[in-house]
Motif scaffolding. Structure first.
Motif, PDB file in Angstrom:
ATOM      1  N   ALA A 140       1.124   2.707 -24.551  1.00 22.87           N
ATOM      2  CA  ALA A 140       1.902   3.445 -23.543  1.00 22.87           C
ATOM      3  C   ALA A 140       1.750   4.958 -23.628  1.00 22.87           C
ATOM      4  O   ALA A 140       2.719   5.696 -23.493  1.00 22.87           O
ATOM      5  N   VAL A 141       0.512   5.440 -23.803  1.00 25.65           N
ATOM      6  CA  VAL A 141       0.315   6.892 -23.878  1.00 25.65           C
ATOM      7  C   VAL A 141      -0.371   7.469 -22.637  1.00 25.65           C
ATOM      8  O   VAL A 141      -0.202   8.650 -22.327  1.00 25.65           O
ATOM      9  N   ALA A 142      -1.127   6.663 -21.912  1.00 25.05           N
ATOM     10  CA  ALA A 142      -1.942   7.183 -20.810  1.00 25.05           C
ATOM     11  C   ALA A 142      -1.151   7.248 -19.518  1.00 25.05           C
ATOM     12  O   ALA A 142      -0.409   6.325 -19.173  1.00 25.05           O
ATOM     13  N   GLY A 143      -1.312   8.351 -18.790  1.00 27.16           N
ATOM     14  CA  GLY A 143      -0.752   8.461 -17.454  1.00 27.16           C
ATOM     15  C   GLY A 143      -1.717   7.967 -16.406  1.00 27.16           C
ATOM     16  O   GLY A 143      -1.312   7.510 -15.334  1.00 27.16           O
ATOM     17  N   VAL A 144      -3.016   8.054 -16.704  1.00 31.52           N
ATOM     18  CA  VAL A 144      -4.061   7.594 -15.791  1.00 31.52           C
ATOM     19  C   VAL A 144      -5.154   6.914 -16.612  1.00 31.52           C
ATOM     20  O   VAL A 144      -5.568   7.425 -17.650  1.00 31.52           O
ATOM     21  N   SER A 156       4.713   3.250 -18.464  1.00 28.38           N
ATOM     22  CA  SER A 156       5.332   2.774 -17.235  1.00 28.38           C
ATOM     23  C   SER A 156       5.170   3.830 -16.142  1.00 28.38           C
ATOM     24  O   SER A 156       5.429   5.011 -16.357  1.00 28.38           O
ATOM     25  N   GLY A 157       4.721   3.396 -14.968  1.00 30.19           N
ATOM     26  CA  GLY A 157       4.467   4.320 -13.862  1.00 30.19           C
ATOM     27  C   GLY A 157       3.094   4.939 -13.880  1.00 30.19           C
ATOM     28  O   GLY A 157       2.703   5.625 -12.931  1.00 30.19           O
ATOM     29  N   GLY A 158       2.342   4.710 -14.966  1.00 30.05           N
ATOM     30  CA  GLY A 158       0.973   5.212 -15.024  1.00 30.05           C
ATOM     31  C   GLY A 158       0.073   4.480 -14.044  1.00 30.05           C
ATOM     32  O   GLY A 158       0.421   3.400 -13.534  1.00 30.05           O
ATOM     33  N   ARG A 159      -1.092   5.041 -13.768  1.00 27.41           N
ATOM     34  CA  ARG A 159      -1.957   4.515 -12.728  1.00 27.41           C
ATOM     35  C   ARG A 159      -3.311   4.080 -13.282  1.00 27.41           C
ATOM     36  O   ARG A 159      -3.854   4.724 -14.184  1.00 27.41           O
ATOM     37  N   LEU A 160      -3.803   3.017 -12.712  1.00 25.10           N
ATOM     38  CA  LEU A 160      -5.128   2.483 -13.031  1.00 25.10           C
ATOM     39  C   LEU A 160      -5.986   2.569 -11.790  1.00 25.10           C
ATOM     40  O   LEU A 160      -5.559   2.167 -10.704  1.00 25.10           O
ATOM     41  N   ILE A 161      -7.203   3.099 -11.940  1.00 26.05           N
ATOM     42  CA  ILE A 161      -8.128   3.075 -10.819  1.00 26.05           C
ATOM     43  C   ILE A 161      -9.410   2.376 -11.239  1.00 26.05           C
ATOM     44  O   ILE A 161     -10.049   2.743 -12.226  1.00 26.05           O
ATOM     45  N   LEU A 162      -9.713   1.303 -10.535  1.00 29.48           N
ATOM     46  CA  LEU A 162     -10.962   0.570 -10.710  1.00 29.48           C
ATOM     47  C   LEU A 162     -11.903   1.034  -9.610  1.00 29.48           C
ATOM     48  O   LEU A 162     -11.550   1.003  -8.427  1.00 29.48           O
ATOM     49  N   PHE A 163     -13.094   1.453  -9.992  1.00 34.12           N
ATOM     50  CA  PHE A 163     -13.951   2.160  -9.045  1.00 34.12           C
ATOM     51  C   PHE A 163     -15.406   1.780  -9.242  1.00 34.12           C
ATOM     52  O   PHE A 163     -15.838   1.436 -10.353  1.00 34.12           O
ATOM     53  N   LEU A 175     -12.718   0.610  -4.528  1.00 34.54           N
ATOM     54  CA  LEU A 175     -11.613   1.353  -5.114  1.00 34.54           C
ATOM     55  C   LEU A 175     -10.359   0.484  -5.089  1.00 34.54           C
ATOM     56  O   LEU A 175      -9.952   0.005  -4.017  1.00 34.54           O
ATOM     57  N   ALA A 176      -9.790   0.244  -6.255  1.00 36.75           N
ATOM     58  CA  ALA A 176      -8.510  -0.459  -6.356  1.00 36.75           C
ATOM     59  C   ALA A 176      -7.589   0.374  -7.222  1.00 36.75           C
ATOM     60  O   ALA A 176      -7.957   0.757  -8.339  1.00 36.75           O
ATOM     61  N   LEU A 177      -6.412   0.647  -6.711  1.00 37.50           N
ATOM     62  CA  LEU A 177      -5.435   1.465  -7.429  1.00 37.50           C
ATOM     63  C   LEU A 177      -4.215   0.604  -7.744  1.00 37.50           C
ATOM     64  O   LEU A 177      -3.723  -0.137  -6.890  1.00 37.50           O
ATOM     65  N   ALA A 178      -3.751   0.685  -8.996  1.00 36.71           N
ATOM     66  CA  ALA A 178      -2.597  -0.101  -9.429  1.00 36.71           C
ATOM     67  C   ALA A 178      -1.665   0.783 -10.248  1.00 36.71           C
ATOM     68  O   ALA A 178      -2.085   1.762 -10.864  1.00 36.71           O
ATOM     69  N   VAL A 179      -0.399   0.404 -10.260  1.00 43.17           N
ATOM     70  CA  VAL A 179       0.636   1.143 -10.997  1.00 43.17           C
ATOM     71  C   VAL A 179       1.181   0.246 -12.102  1.00 43.17           C
ATOM     72  O   VAL A 179       1.439  -0.943 -11.880  1.00 43.17           O
ATOM     73  N   ARG A 180       1.373   0.830 -13.281  1.00 46.22           N
ATOM     74  CA  ARG A 180       1.922   0.093 -14.419  1.00 46.22           C
ATOM     75  C   ARG A 180       3.416  -0.125 -14.209  1.00 46.22           C
ATOM     76  O   ARG A 180       4.166   0.822 -13.981  1.00 46.22           O
ATOM     77  N   VAL A 181       3.818  -1.378 -14.249  1.00 44.44           N
ATOM     78  CA  VAL A 181       5.228  -1.693 -14.040  1.00 44.44           C
ATOM     79  C   VAL A 181       5.888  -1.923 -15.396  1.00 44.44           C
ATOM     80  O   VAL A 181       5.233  -2.279 -16.371  1.00 44.44           O
ATOM     81  N   PRO A 182       7.223  -1.703 -15.481  1.00 49.09           N
ATOM     82  CA  PRO A 182       7.935  -1.891 -16.760  1.00 49.09           C
ATOM     83  C   PRO A 182       7.842  -3.337 -17.240  1.00 49.09           C
ATOM     84  O   PRO A 182       7.787  -4.265 -16.450  1.00 49.09           O
TER      85      PRO A 182
END
Length: 324
Positions: A231-235, A261-268, A317-324
């Protein structure tokens, strides 16, 4: 590593995991040149006759449409109990027949074969995936940017889609030569931190030669076992990564582990999936991990929520958000 050593390494590994199991089917891609037949012969020779009770048959494949779906000779060839069929594929990759193969070898460069798939019952991916990934990318590292340098603007736009915040920790997992690192560093600013991770030392060496280590910390690492705390990365930026992993779902879970939590993942990828598949002589199939119907539930199971999905010819491009 020399050519002869590479050929020996691959054939000896396969001889170890295939012996004494049969029936089996092995695909050698690149069957349109003599190198595939030579590889099949070397594979057969790697098995001492006393160590096996079966024969290796090298078969020139029959590729073509069947029922409107790309198919292969694997749908009609049935290895007998004492046979291993080595199918030299001359046609496009893909088709229902490939699902029946226990081993797939990329032999388009006849001097440098690379193992692309081994069924888990034959060998745990821990034994082969990492060294084979390095074997695939090492000879390509020096010329990677020359070949794909025109993609840099697409990487900048992909980073913009992820919208990193100033001060974020940004990870580029499978960073290669670091094409996304400058854009990530610009986005997180001097108060942020960028870490580029890749399993291939030569890719990281090329990134350093390009000066990209001045904008990011470069670390050799396996994407399946990241040396990053929870749980350290924001992106998290991952270009062309997930579909190369032997277990994409586990890969998504590992990326979730290191993201807050709330961080973002981008698959590209700088090409759409259909365009990329066509470039490699194959067609998309319904079971591919980046199909939206497969990716969405896989992301949810790993702790992500898919918020954006685009797949035109010029990008994926797929963007996802980390949920709690």
């Amino acid at each position: 590593m020399g050519v002869s050593q590479r050929l020996t390494e691959v054939t000896q590994f396969l001889a170890e995991v295939l012996t004494p199991r049969a029936p089996l089917t092995v695909i050698v891609d690149g069957g349109d040149h003599g190198g595939a037949a030579l590889f099949a012969a070397r594979l057969a020779a790697a098995f001492p006759a006393a160590a096996r009770a079966w024969n290796v048959d090298a078969v020139m494949g029959l590729s073509g449409p069947a029922g409107g779906v790309l198919d292969s000779a694997l749908n009609v060839l049935e290895p007998a109990a004492d046979r291993v069929i080595v199918y030299l594929r001359t046609g496009p990759r893909g088709g229902e027949g490939e699902k029946r193969a226990q081993v797939v070898i990329d032999n388009h460069d006849p001097q440098w074969p690379v193992i692309r798939h081994v069924h888990p019952r034959l060998a745990d991916p821990e034994r082969w995936h990492l060294p084979e990934s390095r074997a695939f990318f090492t000879p390509k590292a020096a010329g990677w940017d020359k070949r794909f340098g025109n993609d840099l603007p697409a990487y900048v736009k992909a980073v913009e889609a992820a919208a990193p915040s100033p001060g974020d920790v940004a990870l580029d997992v499978g960073c290669g030569t670091g094409r996304a690192l400058p854009a990530l560093a610009d986005a997180v600013g001097p108060s942020g931190r960028v870490i580029g991770l890749d399993c291939t030392p030569d890719m990281l060496a090329t990134a350093r030669a390009k000066g990209r280590d001045t904008r990011a910390v470069l670390t050799q690492a396996d994407a399946r076992h990241l040396p990053i705390a929870d749980a350290v990365a924001g992106v998290v930026f991952a270009a062309g990564l997930v579909h190369h992993l032997p277990d994409p779902a586990a890969g998504l879970a590992e990326l979730a582990r290191v993201t807050r939590s709330g961080g973002r993942l981008i698959l590209f990828h700088p090409s759409g999936r259909a365009a990329l598949a066509a470039r490699h002589g194959r067609t998309l199939t319904a079971d591919e991990p980046l199909n939206r119907e497969n990716l969405d539930p896989a992301l949810r199971a790993a702790g992500w929520r898919l918020t954006r999905y685009e797949d035109p010819d010029d990008r994926f491009l797929a963007l996802a958000v980390r949920v709690p």
